[in-house]
Scaffold this motif. Structure first.
Motif: not given
Length: 220
Positions: A94-95, A98, A172-177
């Protein structure tokens, strides 16, 4: 489980969680490929070239003309390394930071020597051909003595090695899920297509079993 000893030369520093020094796993990566990347120094400059190779036990074989500057440079240095890498998937996160790839990569280090004995040369070339396609050596004409004489065969004895393997999904970063952004894997593999017959007499011959076997094992 037999492992290569860790040293400053082969120790994986970045991504140690993906590192392995297991001899069998490293041999499996080597055996799954046919092209490796060999680096050498020529007139003070570094050059890396893709080279076909063969492996048997702890030996890797390269061959070329007697004037091949890469092989001659390796023999002069008396040591070499070769890296074999397989790309298994694109990892789309998502980023942008990553995004990654799944892969299997092995780098081996060792000493080299020039094989001059004709029978040893032929055995090394047999290894090379069978690494490319099992059963191929028995399906071609024998090599002429002058062909063997014109060929420079280098034997590398693997003394140390390491590998890195990534075979997981997106990280991914947890907040990006929770973002509405597609993420996942795009698997990638090398496949064989149906054999294409060469011009001339082969058009009247059946495709050999070892060629069809290879196709069946590696087709999409």
């Amino acid at each position: 489980m037999k492992e290569y000893s860790k040293s400053k030369l082969n120790r994986v520093k970045r991504g140690q969680i993906r590192a392995t020094y297991d001899v069998e796993k490293i041999n499996t990566i080597l055996d799954a490929g046919f092209i490796g990347y060999v680096s050498y120094v020529y007139q003070g400059g570094a050059i890396t070239l893709p080279m076909a190779y063969g492996r048997k036990d702890n030996k890797v074989y390269l061959h070329g003309s007697q004037a091949n500057r890469m092989l001659l440079a390796l023999l002069e240095a008396k040591q070499m390394s070769i890296t074999v890498m397989h790309l298994d998937a694109l990892v789309l996160a998502r980023s942008g930071l990553h995004h990654s790839v799944n892969y299997r990569s092995a780098t081996v280090f060792g000493t080299v020597k020039n094989i001059v004995n004709p029978k040893e040369k032929e055995a090394a070339l047999h290894c090379f051909m069978e690494h490319m396609m099992k059963g191929r050596w028995d399906g071609i004409r024998p090599m002429h003595p002058e062909e063997i004489d014109r060929t420079l065969v280098v034997e590398m004895t693997i003394e140390n090695a390491s590998a890195k393997i990534r075979d997981v999904g997106v990280g991914d970063e947890p907040e990006d899920y929770e973002l509405e952004v597609w993420a996942g894997l795009v698997p990638i593999k090398q496949v064989a297509e149906y054999p294409i017959v060469d011009k001339g007499l082969p058009q009247q011959l059946d495709i050999p079993k070892h060629v069809l076997d290879y196709y069946e094992q590696h087709k999409a």
